[in-house]
Design a protein around this motif. Structure first.
Motif, PDB file in Angstrom:
ATOM      1  N   VAL A  42     -42.424  23.151   8.747  1.00 58.54           N
ATOM      2  CA  VAL A  42     -42.623  23.523  10.153  1.00 58.54           C
ATOM      3  C   VAL A  42     -43.229  22.354  10.920  1.00 58.54           C
ATOM      4  N   GLU A  43     -44.150  21.646  10.299  1.00 55.71           N
ATOM      5  CA  GLU A  43     -44.746  20.475  10.948  1.00 55.71           C
ATOM      6  C   GLU A  43     -43.680  19.430  11.256  1.00 55.71           C
ATOM      7  N   LYS A  44     -42.817  19.176  10.294  1.00 57.21           N
ATOM      8  CA  LYS A  44     -41.765  18.175  10.490  1.00 57.21           C
ATOM      9  C   LYS A  44     -40.768  18.632  11.551  1.00 57.21           C
ATOM     10  N   ILE A  45     -40.444  19.922  11.551  1.00 58.68           N
ATOM     11  CA  ILE A  45     -39.516  20.465  12.552  1.00 58.68           C
ATOM     12  C   ILE A  45     -40.073  20.251  13.947  1.00 58.68           C
ATOM     13  N   LEU A  46     -41.338  20.581  14.129  1.00 65.95           N
ATOM     14  CA  LEU A  46     -41.940  20.480  15.461  1.00 65.95           C
ATOM     15  C   LEU A  46     -42.102  19.029  15.899  1.00 65.95           C
ATOM     16  N   THR A  47     -42.409  18.128  14.970  1.00 70.01           N
ATOM     17  CA  THR A  47     -42.563  16.727  15.361  1.00 70.01           C
ATOM     18  C   THR A  47     -41.226  16.043  15.593  1.00 70.01           C
ATOM     19  N   ARG A  48     -40.174  16.535  14.981  1.00 66.19           N
ATOM     20  CA  ARG A  48     -38.845  15.918  15.143  1.00 66.19           C
ATOM     21  C   ARG A  48     -37.915  16.767  15.995  1.00 66.19           C
ATOM     22  N   ARG A  49     -38.484  17.563  16.823  1.00 68.12           N
ATOM     23  CA  ARG A  49     -37.712  18.463  17.677  1.00 68.12           C
ATOM     24  C   ARG A  49     -36.652  17.719  18.484  1.00 68.12           C
ATOM     25  N   GLY A  50     -36.953  16.520  18.887  1.00 71.13           N
ATOM     26  CA  GLY A  50     -36.012  15.736  19.681  1.00 71.13           C
ATOM     27  C   GLY A  50     -34.759  15.331  18.927  1.00 71.13           C
ATOM     28  N   GLN A  51     -34.777  15.402  17.606  1.00 71.09           N
ATOM     29  CA  GLN A  51     -33.610  15.026  16.807  1.00 71.09           C
ATOM     30  C   GLN A  51     -32.603  16.155  16.674  1.00 71.09           C
ATOM     31  N   TRP A  52     -33.026  17.383  17.008  1.00 69.18           N
ATOM     32  CA  TRP A  52     -32.113  18.520  16.901  1.00 69.18           C
ATOM     33  C   TRP A  52     -31.101  18.466  18.030  1.00 69.18           C
ATOM     34  N   ARG A  53     -29.842  18.632  17.699  1.00 74.12           N
ATOM     35  CA  ARG A  53     -28.761  18.502  18.671  1.00 74.12           C
ATOM     36  C   ARG A  53     -28.293  19.833  19.254  1.00 74.12           C
ATOM     37  N   GLY A  54     -28.951  20.918  18.886  1.00 73.11           N
ATOM     38  CA  GLY A  54     -28.633  22.210  19.494  1.00 73.11           C
ATOM     39  C   GLY A  54     -27.463  22.949  18.882  1.00 73.11           C
ATOM     40  N   LEU A  55     -26.988  22.528  17.725  1.00 76.24           N
ATOM     41  CA  LEU A  55     -25.810  23.169  17.150  1.00 76.24           C
ATOM     42  C   LEU A  55     -26.170  24.305  16.192  1.00 76.24           C
ATOM     43  N   ASN A  56     -26.841  24.010  15.109  1.00 79.32           N
ATOM     44  CA  ASN A  56     -27.128  25.005  14.080  1.00 79.32           C
ATOM     45  C   ASN A  56     -28.572  24.818  13.626  1.00 79.32           C
ATOM     46  N   LEU A  57     -29.479  25.514  14.291  1.00 82.26           N
ATOM     47  CA  LEU A  57     -30.901  25.354  14.010  1.00 82.26           C
ATOM     48  C   LEU A  57     -31.227  25.746  12.573  1.00 82.26           C
TER      49      LEU A  57
END
Length: 171
Positions: A42-57
């Motif tokens: 969860v920590e990594k997800i929140l810190t790298r939120r900008g890398q998510w492209r919005g396709l398949n969370l």
């Protein structure tokens, strides 16, 4: 503290937490280590939120958790032994309704390789599709189907073998 809206990024992560917790525990084979893996994820997800492209969370999050687990196994060689004096204050685990049955199933799942157990847990317990699991684990879909088939067969064989009781013949 305000709860995030369900359609927000944080709200979607909150909705995924129960399945992520189960998956992390199945990977680590430990409640405590599973919670640590979940927190790291969860920590990594929140810190790298900008890398998510919005396709398949869900697939993105599962990939992060799987990679964190694999990297953690490579990087650590832990000693699981505890001194007797240090273990004196440890709480005993809660007993299941049928400890023998639970132990047999636990042994069957723990007898699987990491790859087979991960696929089995994601498809059978979490209900992900083969394509979602293939994307999360970065393997071809045929590999997912093969690993799932082998994992099911091995669990069934393990449970069947444990159910054999040999009796001596009367004279």
């Amino acid at each position: 503290m305000k709860t995030p809206a369900p359609e927000s990024f944080e709200g979607q992560i909150l909705a995924l937490l129960p399945s992520l917790r189960r998956y992390s525990r199945s990977l680590t084979r430990s409640d405590a280590d599973g919670e640590d893996l979940l927190q790291d994820c969860v920590e990594k997800i929140l810190t790298r939120r900008g890398q998510w492209r919005g396709l398949n969370l869900r697939g993105w999050v599962l990939t992060i958790m799987t990679n964190l687990y694999r990297n953690g196994r490579r990087g650590k060689a832990r000693d699981r032994l505890v001194e007797l004096d240090a273990a004196e204050g440890m709480a005993a685990p809660e007993q299941a309704a049928d400890p023998l049955e639970r132990a047999r199933l636990n042994d069957a799942l723990n007898s699987l390789t990491e790859e087979h157990r991960a696929v089995l847990m994601l498809v059978v317990i979490e209900g992900y599709s083969y394509s979602e699991v293939a994307a999360a684990l970065d393997v071809p879909i045929g590999t997912v189907m093969s690993r799932l088939s082998r994992a099911r067969r091995r669990v069934a064989e393990h449970l069947k073998a444990d159910n054999i009781i040999t009796l001596r013949r009367p004279k």
